[in-house]
Design a protein around this motif. Structure first.
Motif, PDB file in Angstrom:
ATOM      1  N   PHE A 108      41.252  50.554  45.238  1.00 30.61           N
ATOM      2  CA  PHE A 108      40.332  49.451  45.123  1.00 30.61           C
ATOM      3  C   PHE A 108      39.349  49.553  46.110  1.00 30.61           C
ATOM      4  O   PHE A 108      39.935  49.904  47.501  1.00 30.61           O
ATOM      5  CB  PHE A 108      40.973  48.400  44.652  1.00 30.61           C
ATOM      6  N   TYR A 110      37.166  47.065  49.054  1.00 37.54           N
ATOM      7  CA  TYR A 110      37.188  45.689  49.363  1.00 37.54           C
ATOM      8  C   TYR A 110      35.692  45.404  49.754  1.00 37.54           C
ATOM      9  O   TYR A 110      34.996  45.994  50.259  1.00 37.54           O
ATOM     10  CB  TYR A 110      37.901  45.515  50.491  1.00 37.54           C
ATOM     11  N   PHE A 123      38.441  42.730  45.394  1.00 37.83           N
ATOM     12  CA  PHE A 123      38.816  44.183  45.190  1.00 37.83           C
ATOM     13  C   PHE A 123      38.410  44.636  43.887  1.00 37.83           C
ATOM     14  O   PHE A 123      39.027  44.497  43.028  1.00 37.83           O
ATOM     15  CB  PHE A 123      40.375  44.159  45.412  1.00 37.83           C
ATOM     16  N   VAL A 124      37.474  45.831  44.058  1.00 36.96           N
ATOM     17  CA  VAL A 124      36.729  46.364  42.827  1.00 36.96           C
ATOM     18  C   VAL A 124      37.515  47.802  42.716  1.00 36.96           C
ATOM     19  O   VAL A 124      37.538  48.466  43.816  1.00 36.96           O
ATOM     20  CB  VAL A 124      35.542  46.403  43.133  1.00 36.96           C
ATOM     21  N   PRO A 125      37.865  48.094  41.471  1.00 33.20           N
ATOM     22  CA  PRO A 125      38.513  49.448  41.111  1.00 33.20           C
ATOM     23  C   PRO A 125      37.304  50.504  41.529  1.00 33.20           C
ATOM     24  O   PRO A 125      36.373  50.286  41.399  1.00 33.20           O
ATOM     25  CB  PRO A 125      38.842  49.394  39.668  1.00 33.20           C
TER      26      PRO A 125
END
Length: 132
Positions: A108, A110, A123-125
């Motif tokens: 992920f 931030y 938190f983006v994949p």
């Protein structure tokens, strides 16, 4: 020295002694050590002391017996490692926008801001197609 001057000095001195509030500064008494200590409890007699000891022993035996009879009530609750890792990540003050973190669920990025509290949504994949 003239007699009149001596009488004037003596009367002024006498007036100062007669009215000390006019001449002398008065202050509050200094606090003593006892002013800072908690109030003392009355001393316990020998019999009362023995009674307290026996009561503490009785309670201790009661608790020991209860723990032996019901050990399931005293087992520690196991911590969820995923929850612990997530909490640690959300409290990490060293994270900066763009940092990549790896978890069991994948990698992920931030995307949060340092002036705001962290959230799961920060938190983006890294590769959304690989996340199920």
């Amino acid at each position: 020295m003239r007699a009149g001057a001596i009488i004037t000095i003596a009367s002024a001195f006498g007036l100062g002694l007669a009215c000390p509030s006019l001449c002398l500064a008065q202050s509050e008494p200094e606090p003593s050590l006892n002013d800072y200590l908690p109030p003392r409890e009355a001393e316990v007699s020998r019999d009362e002391w023995r009674q307290r000891i026996e009561e503490a022993r009785r309670r201790s035996k009661e608790i020991s017996r209860e723990r032996r009879e019901h050990p399931e009530l005293y087992k520690p609750i196991p911590e969820d490692p995923d929850l612990v890792a997530t909490e640690r990540l959300l409290r990490d003050d060293s994270l900066q926008r763009g940092d990549i973190v790896t978890t069991k669920k994948g990698m992920f990025v931030y995307q949060g801001r340092s002036d705001q509290p962290r959230r799961d949504q920060d938190f983006v994949p890294v590769n959304p197609k690989s996340v199920r």
